[in-house]
Motif scaffolding. Structure first.
Motif, PDB file in Angstrom:
ATOM      1  N   GLU A  13       0.840  -1.217   0.000  1.00  0.00           N
ATOM      2  CA  GLU A  13       0.000   0.000   0.000  1.00  0.00           C
ATOM      3  C   GLU A  13       0.868   1.258   0.000  1.00  0.00           C
ATOM      4  N   GLU A  48       1.932   1.746  -3.538  1.00  0.00           N
ATOM      5  CA  GLU A  48       0.802   2.262  -4.314  1.00  0.00           C
ATOM      6  C   GLU A  48       0.630   3.771  -4.074  1.00  0.00           C
ATOM      7  N   ALA A  64       1.226  -4.327  -5.360  1.00  0.00           N
ATOM      8  CA  ALA A  64       0.658  -2.997  -5.627  1.00  0.00           C
ATOM      9  C   ALA A  64       0.360  -2.815  -7.121  1.00  0.00           C
ATOM     10  N   VAL A 115       2.461  -2.069  -9.376  1.00  0.00           N
ATOM     11  CA  VAL A 115       3.214  -0.884  -9.817  1.00  0.00           C
ATOM     12  C   VAL A 115       4.512  -1.387 -10.432  1.00  0.00           C
TER      13      VAL A 115
END
Ligand SMILES: [Zn+2]
Length: 188
Positions: free
Chosen positions: A130, A133, A172, A174
């Motif tokens: 998180e 993110e 995430a 990403v």
């Protein structure tokens, strides 16, 4: 503040310097703690069962030094970047520890108490994924960050720190700018 304890990777110090510079920190303090060692660097039977990166008393020491700095400059906040995953591994990264530490710091310093200087942990309820993110959404320069525990020029992608980084970016969803650079051949 960056704490230069025994065996810290030079690249981690460079990354701290680069990030502080990128966000305009003018007084970035490097505190030398050469006698402070990770459990993996100490041959102690009592530390044998702890994670190799565990440092006895780490956050009690780091945040007391931060409180000293806060008292010197009259800071309102002492901000730490611990996340929920850290607290699972280390009791001295838990919100309950910091609450008691803040009380102890106020008890020991009328200046901090009067100023109501608080220890703030904005990421403490978030997992590492998180945090990645959030960082990505805020355009944090993730290419400047450093996660590897080894002292190479680039991430080894094998150690505990690297594996945790890969897992967090994957969860995430990403793309890690450092791995993208490796894959495209920009970093050797
Ligand atoms: Zn590594």
């Amino acid at each position: 503040m960056t704490f230069v304890y025994h065996g810290i990777a030079n690249r981690e110090l460079e990354a701290a310097r680069d990030i502080a510079s990128a966000v305009g920190i003018e007084d970035h303090r490097f505190v030398q703690l050469p006698d402070l060692r990770e459990a993996g660097d100490v041959h102690s039977a009592t530390l044998a069962a702890r994670p190799s990166v565990y440092i006895p008393g780490r956050n009690g020491i780091f945040y007391s030094l931060a409180a000293s700095y806060a008292e010197e400059v009259g800071a309102d906040l002492i901000v730490g970047g611990h996340n929920k995953d850290d607290a699972k591994l280390f009791k001295d990264a838990s919100p309950s520890f910091f609450l008691l530490l803040q009380q102890a710091l106020w008890e020991g310093s009328p200046t901090l108490r009067k100023k109501r200087t608080k220890i703030l942990l904005p990421l403490s309820e978030m997992s590492k994924a998180e945090v990645v993110e959030l960082a990505s959404s805020k355009k944090v320069p993730l290419d400047l960050t450093w996660s590897c525990h080894r002292n190479g020029r680039d991430h080894c992608w094998e150690c505990e720190g690297c594996r945790a980084r890969v897992a967090a970016f994957a969860r995430a969803r990403v793309s890690d700018p450092l791995r993208t650079a490796v894959n495209s051949g920009k970093i050797q």
